[in-house]
Motif scaffolding. Structure first.
Motif, PDB file in Angstrom:
ATOM      1  N   ARG A 215       0.849  -1.197   0.000  1.00 14.58           N
ATOM      2  CA  ARG A 215       0.000   0.000   0.000  1.00 14.58           C
ATOM      3  C   ARG A 215       0.883   1.244   0.000  1.00 14.58           C
ATOM      4  O   ARG A 215       1.901   1.281   0.693  1.00 14.58           O
ATOM      5  CB  ARG A 215      -0.900   0.042   1.238  1.00 14.58           C
ATOM      6  CG  ARG A 215      -1.919  -1.083   1.299  1.00 14.58           C
ATOM      7  CD  ARG A 215      -2.678  -1.051   2.612  1.00 14.58           C
ATOM      8  NE  ARG A 215      -3.618   0.060   2.653  1.00 14.58           N
ATOM      9  CZ  ARG A 215      -4.840   0.022   2.141  1.00 14.58           C
ATOM     10  NH1 ARG A 215      -5.261  -1.074   1.543  1.00 14.58           N
ATOM     11  NH2 ARG A 215      -5.638   1.069   2.222  1.00 14.58           N
ATOM     12  N   ARG A 217       0.728   5.701  -0.088  1.00 16.26           N
ATOM     13  CA  ARG A 217      -0.091   6.910  -0.064  1.00 16.26           C
ATOM     14  C   ARG A 217       0.838   8.114  -0.102  1.00 16.26           C
ATOM     15  O   ARG A 217       1.797   8.169   0.668  1.00 16.26           O
ATOM     16  CB  ARG A 217      -0.946   6.909   1.204  1.00 16.26           C
ATOM     17  CG  ARG A 217      -1.945   7.995   1.204  1.00 16.26           C
ATOM     18  CD  ARG A 217      -3.078   7.731   2.179  1.00 16.26           C
ATOM     19  NE  ARG A 217      -3.968   8.884   2.092  1.00 16.26           N
ATOM     20  CZ  ARG A 217      -4.522   9.483   3.128  1.00 16.26           C
ATOM     21  NH1 ARG A 217      -4.329   9.014   4.329  1.00 16.26           N
ATOM     22  NH2 ARG A 217      -5.287  10.539   2.970  1.00 16.26           N
ATOM     23  N   PHE A 243      -2.635  -1.271  -3.427  1.00 18.79           N
ATOM     24  CA  PHE A 243      -3.480  -0.072  -3.416  1.00 18.79           C
ATOM     25  C   PHE A 243      -2.592   1.165  -3.281  1.00 18.79           C
ATOM     26  O   PHE A 243      -1.751   1.240  -2.384  1.00 18.79           O
ATOM     27  CB  PHE A 243      -4.468  -0.118  -2.242  1.00 18.79           C
ATOM     28  CG  PHE A 243      -5.295   1.122  -2.139  1.00 18.79           C
ATOM     29  CD1 PHE A 243      -6.392   1.325  -2.974  1.00 18.79           C
ATOM     30  CD2 PHE A 243      -4.959   2.126  -1.241  1.00 18.79           C
ATOM     31  CE1 PHE A 243      -7.144   2.485  -2.903  1.00 18.79           C
ATOM     32  CE2 PHE A 243      -5.702   3.302  -1.163  1.00 18.79           C
ATOM     33  CZ  PHE A 243      -6.803   3.475  -1.995  1.00 18.79           C
ATOM     34  N   HIS A 245      -2.507   5.625  -3.575  1.00 19.14           N
ATOM     35  CA  HIS A 245      -3.297   6.860  -3.644  1.00 19.14           C
ATOM     36  C   HIS A 245      -2.351   8.067  -3.629  1.00 19.14           C
ATOM     37  O   HIS A 245      -1.516   8.176  -2.738  1.00 19.14           O
ATOM     38  CB  HIS A 245      -4.244   6.912  -2.441  1.00 19.14           C
ATOM     39  CG  HIS A 245      -5.211   8.049  -2.488  1.00 19.14           C
ATOM     40  ND1 HIS A 245      -5.934   8.473  -1.415  1.00 19.14           N
ATOM     41  CD2 HIS A 245      -5.568   8.879  -3.503  1.00 19.14           C
ATOM     42  CE1 HIS A 245      -6.697   9.495  -1.754  1.00 19.14           C
ATOM     43  NE2 HIS A 245      -6.487   9.768  -3.020  1.00 19.14           N
ATOM     44  N   GLN A 247      -2.322  12.225  -3.631  1.00 20.20           N
ATOM     45  CA  GLN A 247      -3.171  13.398  -3.461  1.00 20.20           C
ATOM     46  C   GLN A 247      -2.290  14.643  -3.401  1.00 20.20           C
ATOM     47  O   GLN A 247      -1.479  14.784  -2.488  1.00 20.20           O
ATOM     48  CB  GLN A 247      -3.960  13.248  -2.159  1.00 20.20           C
ATOM     49  CG  GLN A 247      -4.986  14.320  -1.947  1.00 20.20           C
ATOM     50  CD  GLN A 247      -5.583  14.255  -0.543  1.00 20.20           C
ATOM     51  OE1 GLN A 247      -5.100  13.540   0.347  1.00 20.20           O
ATOM     52  NE2 GLN A 247      -6.621  15.008  -0.326  1.00 20.20           N
ATOM     53  N   ILE A 264      -0.089   7.597 -12.456  1.00 19.18           N
ATOM     54  CA  ILE A 264      -0.299   6.267 -11.882  1.00 19.18           C
ATOM     55  C   ILE A 264      -0.054   5.255 -12.991  1.00 19.18           C
ATOM     56  O   ILE A 264      -0.490   5.440 -14.122  1.00 19.18           O
ATOM     57  CB  ILE A 264      -1.705   6.111 -11.247  1.00 19.18           C
ATOM     58  CG1 ILE A 264      -2.806   6.652 -12.164  1.00 19.18           C
ATOM     59  CG2 ILE A 264      -1.773   6.771  -9.898  1.00 19.18           C
ATOM     60  CD1 ILE A 264      -4.206   6.480 -11.609  1.00 19.18           C
ATOM     61  N   GLU A 272      -4.795  -1.260  -7.751  1.00 16.34           N
ATOM     62  CA  GLU A 272      -5.853  -0.260  -7.630  1.00 16.34           C
ATOM     63  C   GLU A 272      -5.186   1.072  -7.284  1.00 16.34           C
ATOM     64  O   GLU A 272      -4.620   1.219  -6.193  1.00 16.34           O
ATOM     65  CB  GLU A 272      -6.804  -0.683  -6.510  1.00 16.34           C
ATOM     66  CG  GLU A 272      -8.095   0.079  -6.505  1.00 16.34           C
ATOM     67  CD  GLU A 272      -8.973  -0.314  -5.315  1.00 16.34           C
ATOM     68  OE1 GLU A 272      -9.734   0.538  -4.874  1.00 16.34           O
ATOM     69  OE2 GLU A 272      -8.847  -1.458  -4.829  1.00 16.34           O
ATOM     70  N   LEU A 273      -5.209   1.977  -8.229  1.00 11.49           N
ATOM     71  CA  LEU A 273      -4.443   3.220  -8.060  1.00 11.49           C
ATOM     72  C   LEU A 273      -5.341   4.430  -8.319  1.00 11.49           C
ATOM     73  O   LEU A 273      -6.145   4.429  -9.241  1.00 11.49           O
ATOM     74  CB  LEU A 273      -3.257   3.244  -9.032  1.00 11.49           C
ATOM     75  CG  LEU A 273      -2.333   2.020  -8.988  1.00 11.49           C
ATOM     76  CD1 LEU A 273      -1.351   2.051 -10.154  1.00 11.49           C
ATOM     77  CD2 LEU A 273      -1.568   1.966  -7.671  1.00 11.49           C
ATOM     78  N   ILE A 274      -5.145   5.446  -7.487  1.00  8.99           N
ATOM     79  CA  ILE A 274      -5.978   6.651  -7.603  1.00  8.99           C
ATOM     80  C   ILE A 274      -5.072   7.874  -7.510  1.00  8.99           C
ATOM     81  O   ILE A 274      -4.141   7.886  -6.710  1.00  8.99           O
ATOM     82  CB  ILE A 274      -6.991   6.737  -6.430  1.00  8.99           C
ATOM     83  CG1 ILE A 274      -7.916   5.512  -6.432  1.00  8.99           C
ATOM     84  CG2 ILE A 274      -7.808   8.020  -6.479  1.00  8.99           C
ATOM     85  CD1 ILE A 274      -8.683   5.355  -5.132  1.00  8.99           C
ATOM     86  N   HIS A 275      -5.331   8.872  -8.330  1.00  6.60           N
ATOM     87  CA  HIS A 275      -4.645  10.145  -8.068  1.00  6.60           C
ATOM     88  C   HIS A 275      -5.621  11.299  -8.105  1.00  6.60           C
ATOM     89  O   HIS A 275      -6.585  11.304  -8.841  1.00  6.60           O
ATOM     90  CB  HIS A 275      -3.429  10.359  -8.982  1.00  6.60           C
ATOM     91  CG  HIS A 275      -3.752  10.831 -10.366  1.00  6.60           C
ATOM     92  ND1 HIS A 275      -4.313  12.052 -10.618  1.00  6.60           N
ATOM     93  CD2 HIS A 275      -3.560  10.263 -11.569  1.00  6.60           C
ATOM     94  CE1 HIS A 275      -4.446  12.210 -11.919  1.00  6.60           C
ATOM     95  NE2 HIS A 275      -4.022  11.130 -12.520  1.00  6.60           N
ATOM     96  N   GLU A 276      -5.325  12.276  -7.256  1.00  8.48           N
ATOM     97  CA  GLU A 276      -6.121  13.503  -7.215  1.00  8.48           C
ATOM     98  C   GLU A 276      -5.134  14.656  -7.181  1.00  8.48           C
ATOM     99  O   GLU A 276      -4.138  14.579  -6.465  1.00  8.48           O
ATOM    100  CB  GLU A 276      -6.933  13.591  -5.921  1.00  8.48           C
ATOM    101  CG  GLU A 276      -7.922  12.485  -5.694  1.00  8.48           C
ATOM    102  CD  GLU A 276      -8.489  12.591  -4.280  1.00  8.48           C
ATOM    103  OE1 GLU A 276      -9.163  13.583  -3.986  1.00  8.48           O
ATOM    104  OE2 GLU A 276      -8.226  11.686  -3.483  1.00  8.48           O
TER     105      GLU A 276
END
Lengths: 310, 241
Positions: A215, A217, A243, A245, A247, A264, A272-276
């Protein structure tokens, strides 16, 4: 009070490592103007000077509990430039907090620069909190520059919490960070940056989630004021069932410029990858709200920035 | 005492002037609870923002405790004891509920027990909220209740609340009406509440109906409210007319 330190030194150490009078609990290594101003080792933390290049090796005993290690660097001589290599070996199952950081006091006209290259080898199940603050001061025209590089390898189930902040006064910085997480390993990276005047900051970061259950972050908060420039390239790569993330939030003010370019990369269907990412000025309704609570516009602005970067 | 004298607020856009508040004169005695109600777009929020200093009137005067505050800015009015609860409060990344209450109270560090008492008054459990950021992780109703807690923390002489019930669930709403009722019973503060809620209207000493930028009716709640419900003051649809 450490006799090798003067009042400028102790003030810098307080800024970057919360050390009062140059003292801190646990193991300590203070690097001042390329020399060693203080070294204390403990049963859990051993510190040795490198023999082939500038820098130290830090060994945290396997199974150590709540080990603490302060390794700040201060530069007070104008014109001093250095590249320093610090390697950290964190034993299996150890729990430790490492406070690094660099402070430059430059009253001269020449560039002072510290390039710290930190490499972490974090064994199975170890838990590390790494705190790094950068700060510059001094009235001279000489630049205060820092280019930190951090590389970390996390073995199975290891954990790295990395908090970096550039408080103020650094004219130019180029930060490179690369963290590789093995199976079940986790990293949380928080980056805080404030620039003003003509300052320039660039941050390249890659988190590689290399094992199942890894993981990652990344929380990046920055404020760019006056004519300063910032560029961010945070990248999260997933090579397994993982996972991640990213931000990135930036507040832009005056004539500053910010580029925020998160990426990403998935090399597995299980990643499972997320960017903001967001850049904006201080919201008008936030300022108005704090003004209705009795703050002036300037106080409100200061309070919002302080909270944002806290 | 709050006094509005011939207050006007107009907006000019593309050479067209729109009179939002046309000519409002109003006196609210100390300790009174006045509910402003009326149709959407009638000018209630604009009127409240003019009193707080969030908007500048085109003409007219605002007097608070006998002093003309028309030329004073938002901060100066806040420091004179005027407070305002936003209909849609802003969120802050990095400012905690406890921080916001400390700022509102004017104390450098509000004691935990004091913050706890404020949050309890708006139906929130302090332990769950005091260290949380006032950000998007909170629901609309939670942010709204925290907003009201900041107004309570100010202990100001004039409290203006813009639709405090909006977004708040029934259980919390009961607590909120109790809090407003207890506050009003002390008569320490003058309260202006924008609301359409019968139970808030029931707390009012007086109701003023704001419609098309003017106060069309003002009187005791017992007298004005039945007329509103019966439709006597509803704005008629021109098509229906």
């Amino acid at each position: 009070m450490n006799e090798a330190l003067n009042s400028i030194d102790t003030a810098l150490l307080e800024q970057i490592a919360d050390m009062k009078g140059g003292q801190a609990p646990g193991a300590v290594n203070i690097r001042k103007d390329s020399g060693c101003a203080s070294r204390i080792t403990t049963d859990d933390v051993d510190i040795r000077s490198k023999t082939d290049k500038p820098g130290i090796d830090i060994f945290i005993r396997a199974g150590a509990r709540k080990a603490v290690c302060h390794i700040p660097v201060i530069i007070t001589r104008s014109g001093l430039t250095e590249t320093v290599y610090n390697d950290f070996y964190i034993g299996e199952g150890a729990e430790c907090t490492i406070i690094a950081g660099c402070g430059i006091h430059n009253c001269g006209e020449d560039e002072s620069r510290h390039d710290g290259v930190h490499t972490f080898h974090i064994e199975k199940g170890a838990r590390v909190t790494y705190v790094e603050k950068h700060y510059g001061e001094g009235d001279g025209g000489g630049k205060k520059n820092m280019n930190p590089q951090t590389v970390a390898y996390l073995a199975e189930g290891a954990f790295l919490k990395m908090d970096t902040s550039q408080i103020k006064g650094i004219d130019s910085t180029k930060r490179d960070t690369r963290i590789v997480c093995g199976p079940g390993a986790e990293t949380v990276v928080t980056e805080r940056l404030q620039t003003h005047g003509e300052q320039v900051a660039e941050s390249n970061m890659e988190i590689v989630l290399d094992g199942d259950g890894a993981r990652g972050r990344v929380i990046s908060r920055s404020v760019a004021q006056e004519r300063s420039r910032q560029v961010f390239y945070p990248k999260m790569t997933g090579n397994a069932k993982c996972f991640g993330h990213v931000q990135c939030d930036s507040i832009i003010m005056d004539d500053a410029r910010i580029s925020s370019i998160p990426a990403i990369v998935a090399n597995s269907t299980e990643a499972e990858l997320i960017h903001e990412a967001a850049i904006g000025k201080i919201a008008g309704d936030q300022l108005l709200k704090l003004q209705t609570l009795g703050l002036t516009r300037e106080e409100a602005e200061e309070r919002i920035l302080k909270g944002f970067l806290a | 005492m709050l006094e509005l004298r011939h207050l006007q607020y107009s907006v000019t856009e593309n050479a067209e002037t729109n009179d939002i508040i046309k000519d409002v004169s109003l006196t609210v005695p100390d300790g009174q609870l006045l509910v402003l109600t009326g149709p959407n777009g009638g000018g209630k929020t604009t009127l409240a923002k003019l009193i707080m200093g969030l908007l500048t009137p085109t003409a007219g005067q605002i007097l608070w405790n006998g002093a003309d505050v028309t030329a004073l800015d938002l901060t100066q009015r806040a420091r004179l004891g005027i407070s305002y609860g936003f209909q849609q409060p802003p969120r802050f990344k990095g400012i905690k509920v406890g921080d916001l209450l400390s700022i509102a109270s004017g104390k450098k560090l509000l004691r935990r027990t004091e913050a706890c008492a404020l949050l309890t008054q708006v139906g929130l459990c302090a332990a769950d909220y005091i260290d949380r950021d006032v950000d998007t992780s909170l629901s609309g109703g939670e942010v709204k209740r925290i907003e009201i807690a900041t107004i309570l923390a100010r202990e100001s002489g004039l409290m203006i609340l813009d639709e405090p019930e909006a977004g708040i669930d029934l259980w919390s709403f009961n607590k909120l009406t109790e809090t407003f009722s207890a506050l009003h019973a002390k008569r320490d503060a003058t309260m202006i509440i924008i609301s359409h809620q019968e139970r808030i209207i029931a707390l009012a000493d007086e109701i003023a109906v704001v419609d098309h930028g003017v106060i069309t009716r003002r009187g005791a709640a017992a007298e004005v409210y039945p007329a509103i419900v019966s439709g006597a003051y509803n704005t008629a649809c021109p098509a229906r007319q």
